[in-house]
Design a protein around this motif. Structure first.
Motif, PDB file in Angstrom:
ATOM      1  N   LEU A  37     -12.125  19.542 -38.932  1.00 16.68           N
ATOM      2  CA  LEU A  37     -11.652  18.308 -38.306  1.00 16.68           C
ATOM      3  C   LEU A  37     -11.534  17.247 -39.395  1.00 16.68           C
ATOM      4  O   LEU A  37     -12.439  17.112 -40.228  1.00 16.68           O
ATOM      5  N   THR A  38     -10.446  16.499 -39.389  1.00  9.11           N
ATOM      6  CA  THR A  38     -10.238  15.425 -40.354  1.00  9.11           C
ATOM      7  C   THR A  38     -10.209  14.101 -39.617  1.00  9.11           C
ATOM      8  O   THR A  38      -9.398  13.910 -38.693  1.00  9.11           O
ATOM      9  N   VAL A  39     -11.084  13.195 -40.009  1.00  4.44           N
ATOM     10  CA  VAL A  39     -11.183  11.892 -39.350  1.00  4.44           C
ATOM     11  C   VAL A  39     -10.130  10.951 -39.930  1.00  4.44           C
ATOM     12  O   VAL A  39     -10.072  10.739 -41.141  1.00  4.44           O
ATOM     13  N   ASP A  40      -9.301  10.414 -39.062  1.00  7.29           N
ATOM     14  CA  ASP A  40      -8.306   9.422 -39.484  1.00  7.29           C
ATOM     15  C   ASP A  40      -8.216   8.356 -38.403  1.00  7.29           C
ATOM     16  O   ASP A  40      -9.018   8.327 -37.468  1.00  7.29           O
ATOM     17  N   ALA A  41      -7.257   7.460 -38.520  1.00  4.05           N
ATOM     18  CA  ALA A  41      -7.094   6.402 -37.524  1.00  4.05           C
ATOM     19  C   ALA A  41      -6.825   7.010 -36.151  1.00  4.05           C
ATOM     20  O   ALA A  41      -5.962   7.881 -36.004  1.00  4.05           O
ATOM     21  N   GLY A  42      -7.574   6.569 -35.169  1.00  6.79           N
ATOM     22  CA  GLY A  42      -7.388   7.071 -33.817  1.00  6.79           C
ATOM     23  C   GLY A  42      -8.052   8.402 -33.547  1.00  6.79           C
ATOM     24  O   GLY A  42      -7.793   9.029 -32.514  1.00  6.79           O
ATOM     25  N   PHE A  43      -8.914   8.863 -34.463  1.00 10.54           N
ATOM     26  CA  PHE A  43      -9.589  10.145 -34.279  1.00 10.54           C
ATOM     27  C   PHE A  43     -10.454  10.108 -33.013  1.00 10.54           C
ATOM     28  O   PHE A  43     -11.177   9.149 -32.763  1.00 10.54           O
ATOM     29  N   ASP A  44     -10.379  11.174 -32.225  1.00 10.07           N
ATOM     30  CA  ASP A  44     -11.157  11.292 -30.991  1.00 10.07           C
ATOM     31  C   ASP A  44     -12.438  12.062 -31.290  1.00 10.07           C
ATOM     32  O   ASP A  44     -12.401  13.272 -31.560  1.00 10.07           O
ATOM     33  N   TRP A  45     -13.560  11.369 -31.241  1.00  2.00           N
ATOM     34  CA  TRP A  45     -14.833  11.997 -31.585  1.00  2.00           C
ATOM     35  C   TRP A  45     -15.289  13.019 -30.553  1.00  2.00           C
ATOM     36  O   TRP A  45     -16.206  13.803 -30.817  1.00  2.00           O
ATOM     37  N   ASN A  46     -14.652  13.059 -29.407  1.00  2.00           N
ATOM     38  CA  ASN A  46     -14.944  14.129 -28.455  1.00  2.00           C
ATOM     39  C   ASN A  46     -14.549  15.492 -29.014  1.00  2.00           C
ATOM     40  O   ASN A  46     -15.054  16.521 -28.566  1.00  2.00           O
ATOM     41  N   ALA A  47     -13.640  15.483 -29.992  1.00  5.39           N
ATOM     42  CA  ALA A  47     -13.229  16.746 -30.607  1.00  5.39           C
ATOM     43  C   ALA A  47     -14.412  17.443 -31.272  1.00  5.39           C
ATOM     44  O   ALA A  47     -14.515  18.678 -31.245  1.00  5.39           O
ATOM     45  N   LEU A  48     -15.316  16.656 -31.877  1.00 12.98           N
ATOM     46  CA  LEU A  48     -16.507  17.249 -32.491  1.00 12.98           C
ATOM     47  C   LEU A  48     -17.406  17.858 -31.420  1.00 12.98           C
ATOM     48  O   LEU A  48     -17.923  18.967 -31.586  1.00 12.98           O
ATOM     49  N   ARG A  49     -17.573  17.142 -30.321  1.00 15.50           N
ATOM     50  CA  ARG A  49     -18.415  17.660 -29.231  1.00 15.50           C
ATOM     51  C   ARG A  49     -17.825  18.950 -28.655  1.00 15.50           C
ATOM     52  O   ARG A  49     -18.543  19.930 -28.409  1.00 15.50           O
ATOM     53  N   GLN A  50     -16.517  18.951 -28.458  1.00 15.46           N
ATOM     54  CA  GLN A  50     -15.869  20.125 -27.889  1.00 15.46           C
ATOM     55  C   GLN A  50     -15.935  21.318 -28.834  1.00 15.46           C
ATOM     56  O   GLN A  50     -16.164  22.452 -28.415  1.00 15.46           O
ATOM     57  N   LEU A  51     -15.753  21.040 -30.117  1.00 17.79           N
ATOM     58  CA  LEU A  51     -15.809  22.120 -31.101  1.00 17.79           C
ATOM     59  C   LEU A  51     -17.205  22.725 -31.167  1.00 17.79           C
ATOM     60  O   LEU A  51     -17.373  23.951 -31.247  1.00 17.79           O
ATOM     61  N   ALA A  52     -18.211  21.850 -31.132  1.00 17.01           N
ATOM     62  CA  ALA A  52     -19.588  22.341 -31.190  1.00 17.01           C
ATOM     63  C   ALA A  52     -19.938  23.164 -29.956  1.00 17.01           C
ATOM     64  O   ALA A  52     -20.703  24.135 -30.039  1.00 17.01           O
ATOM     65  N   ALA A  53     -19.386  22.800 -28.805  1.00 18.90           N
ATOM     66  CA  ALA A  53     -19.731  23.476 -27.552  1.00 18.90           C
ATOM     67  C   ALA A  53     -18.924  24.752 -27.332  1.00 18.90           C
ATOM     68  O   ALA A  53     -19.309  25.593 -26.518  1.00 18.90           O
ATOM     69  N   SER A  54     -17.806  24.916 -28.062  1.00 18.63           N
ATOM     70  CA  SER A  54     -16.943  26.078 -27.847  1.00 18.63           C
ATOM     71  C   SER A  54     -17.482  27.285 -28.604  1.00 18.63           C
ATOM     72  O   SER A  54     -17.703  27.206 -29.812  1.00 18.63           O
ATOM     73  N   PRO A  55     -17.687  28.416 -27.950  1.00 25.06           N
ATOM     74  CA  PRO A  55     -18.166  29.610 -28.656  1.00 25.06           C
ATOM     75  C   PRO A  55     -17.091  30.170 -29.568  1.00 25.06           C
ATOM     76  O   PRO A  55     -15.890  29.953 -29.378  1.00 25.06           O
ATOM     77  N   SER A  56     -17.533  30.891 -30.575  1.00 26.50           N
ATOM     78  CA  SER A  56     -16.595  31.489 -31.512  1.00 26.50           C
ATOM     79  C   SER A  56     -15.775  32.581 -30.846  1.00 26.50           C
ATOM     80  O   SER A  56     -16.274  33.347 -30.020  1.00 26.50           O
ATOM     81  N   LEU A  57     -14.484  32.675 -31.198  1.00 25.99           N
ATOM     82  CA  LEU A  57     -13.612  33.697 -30.634  1.00 25.99           C
ATOM     83  C   LEU A  57     -13.605  34.975 -31.468  1.00 25.99           C
ATOM     84  O   LEU A  57     -13.378  36.069 -30.938  1.00 25.99           O
ATOM     85  N   PHE A  58     -13.842  34.836 -32.766  1.00 25.24           N
ATOM     86  CA  PHE A  58     -13.656  35.978 -33.655  1.00 25.24           C
ATOM     87  C   PHE A  58     -14.914  36.359 -34.440  1.00 25.24           C
ATOM     88  O   PHE A  58     -14.920  37.372 -35.116  1.00 25.24           O
ATOM     89  N   ALA A  59     -15.952  35.555 -34.389  1.00 25.01           N
ATOM     90  CA  ALA A  59     -17.142  35.854 -35.190  1.00 25.01           C
ATOM     91  C   ALA A  59     -18.370  35.355 -34.456  1.00 25.01           C
ATOM     92  O   ALA A  59     -18.294  34.540 -33.545  1.00 25.01           O
ATOM     93  N   ASN A  60     -19.514  35.892 -34.865  1.00 20.25           N
ATOM     94  CA  ASN A  60     -20.765  35.461 -34.251  1.00 20.25           C
ATOM     95  C   ASN A  60     -21.191  34.085 -34.743  1.00 20.25           C
ATOM     96  O   ASN A  60     -21.885  33.353 -34.043  1.00 20.25           O
ATOM     97  N   ARG A  61     -20.789  33.744 -35.948  1.00 16.14           N
ATOM     98  CA  ARG A  61     -21.220  32.482 -36.536  1.00 16.14           C
ATOM     99  C   ARG A  61     -20.018  31.750 -37.115  1.00 16.14           C
ATOM    100  O   ARG A  61     -19.054  32.360 -37.586  1.00 16.14           O
TER     101      ARG A  61
END
Length: 344
Positions: A50-74
C-alpha cells in the motif's frame, strides 16, 4: 535498532512489524531489502503493498490485515509512507494494527525522515512497542571511516588505514556513491591489500556536502575541510546566501557565548535564552560551539559577524568581491587560520 544490527536480529527472530525510516536512502533501502529476504526465507511468500498519498483511505490497511492470504500461509504487508504524514486517521489505524497485528503477516512500514515530534507520537510509540524501529540516519563524518572499513571488509577487502581515509574523503556525505565504489574496488582489488594508490586509480570524487557540513568543519577547527566543502558546494550550484545564512546563525550564538564568558556567566544561560526565543541550540552542536569558543575572543566573534554582513552585501552586488572568497576567508578564520595578516 541500527541498520547494521538488523541482519543478526533477523537470523534469530522475525518481529510482527518493522518501521524503517530516515533520510539516508541507501541504509533505508538495504534495511527494507534485508527484511523482505528474511520474510521470504520464513515462508512469507505473498507480498502486498500500500502506498500512502493524498486521499489515501486508511481502511485499506485494516482490510488488508483482516483478509486471509489467497496463495500462501504467510504474507508480507508493506505500507509505504514516504514523506506523507499519517494524520489522525493514519495514526489511529497504525495504533490499532500495533495493538492487534495480523496473525499470518509481517508488516513493513517505510517512511522518509520523521522529525522529533513525530517520533514522540502515539502511533510511533505503538509501533516501537510491538515491533522493531530501524532509523536510517546519515552517517556522521566522524563515523564514516568506521562504516567504510566495515563495508570494505564485508566485501573481502583488506584496506590500509590510509586507503579508508582517502575513500572517505572522496565519497563523504554520499553513502550510495561509497557503496558503488566499494563494489568496484571489490572487483578490481582481488586478494591484494587495498592501498591509497589503488583507491586513487579507481575512485572518483563523489563528495556531497551541505551548508551545515561547512559550518561544522569551521567550528571544529578543520580549515582544509572548510576549503574542500566550500569548493564542493560551489561546484554543486549551492547559492552562497545559504552558506552565509548558516554561518551567521552559528556566529550569533558564538557572539553571545563570548559575551557571557566575559561577564563570567555559564554557557547554559545563553542556550536557555536562545531556546526561549524558539531558536534551540541542539545538544549535539554545543560541543562544537564550545570548542570554537576556546580559540575566539569576543572581538573575533564580532569581526566574523561583520564579515557575514560584508558577504551579504557582496551577494547583493552592493560591495565588490566574490561571495565565495569572502565565505572562504570567514570559514578559515572561524577554523583558526587566517589567509592574510590584516584579514577581518
Amino acid at each position: 535498532m541500527r541498520p547494521e544490527q538488523l541482519a543478526a536480529h533477523l537470523r534469530k527472530t522475525l518481529a510482527p512489524l518493522y518501521l524503517v525510516f530516515g533520510e539516508e536512502t541507501l541504509l533505508a533501502q538495504e534495511s527494507a531489502d534485508t527484511l523482505r529476504a528474511a520474510a521470504r526465507e520464513r515462508g512469507h511468500a505473498e507480498r502486498e503493498c500500500l502506498t500512502v498519498d493524498a486521499g489515501f483511505d486508511w481502511n485499506a490497511l485494516r482490510q488488508l490485515a483482516a483478509s486471509p492470504s489467497l496463495f500462501a500461509n504467510r504474507r508480507l504487508l508493506e505500507l509505504r509512507l514516504g514523506n506523507a504524514k499519517p494524520g489522525d486517521a493514519g495514526a489511529k489505524a497504525l495504533s490499532e494494527y500495533a495493538a492487534r497485528p495480523a496473525d499470518d503477516a509481517v508488516l513493513l512500514v517505510t517512511a522518509g525522515k520523521l522529525d522529533w515530534n513525530t517520533q514522540k507520537s502515539r502511533w510511533f510509540a505503538a509501533l516501537d512497542a510491538t515491533g522493531v524501529v530501524v532509523p536510517a540516519a546519515p552517517v556522521e563524518s566522524g563515523q564514516l571511516p568506521v562504516w567504510i572499513e566495515r563495508r570494505l571488509r564485508e566485501r573481502g577487502l583488506k584496506p590500509t588505514p590510509e586507503a579508508v581515509l582517502l575513500l572517505g574523503e572522496r565519497v563523504e556525505g554520499n553513502l550510495l556513491a561509497a557503496a558503488q565504489e566499494i563494489e568496484k574496488l571489490a572487483l578490481l582489488a582481488g586478494d591484494q591489500p587495498l592501498t591509497v594508490d589503488r583507491v586513487l586509480a579507481a575512485v572518483g570524487d563523489s563528495s556531497r556536502y551541505s551548508i551545515y557540513d561547512f559550518v561544522d568543519a569551521a567550528l571544529r577547527g578543520q580549515p582544509e575541510r572548510v576549503a574542500r566543502i566550500l569548493n564542493g558546494l560551489r561546484g554543486e550550484g549551492v547559492e552562497p546566501v545559504l552558506a552565509n545564512w548558516a554561518l551567521h546563525r552559528e556566529l550569533r550564538v558564538l557572539n553571545a557565548l563570548a559575551f557571557a564568558r566575559d561577564q563570567r556567566q555559564p554557557p547554559e544561560t545563553v542556550f536557555a535564552a536562545f531556546a526561549a526565543r524558539k531558536e534551540i541550540v541542539w545538544d549535539k552542536r554545543k560541543p562544537s560551539l564550545l570548542q570554537a569558543l576556546q580559540r575566539l575572543t569576543l572581538a573575533d566573534c564580532r569581526s566574523l559577524l561583520d564579515a557575514c554582513a560584508r558577504t551579504d552585501r557582496a551577494i547583493k552586488g552592493i560591495e565588490p568581491g566574490s561571495p565565495w572568497d569572502a565565505l572562504l576567508m570567514a570559514g578559515l578564520r572561524l577554523a583558526g587560520r587566517r589567509l592574510l595578516p590584516d584579514e577581518l
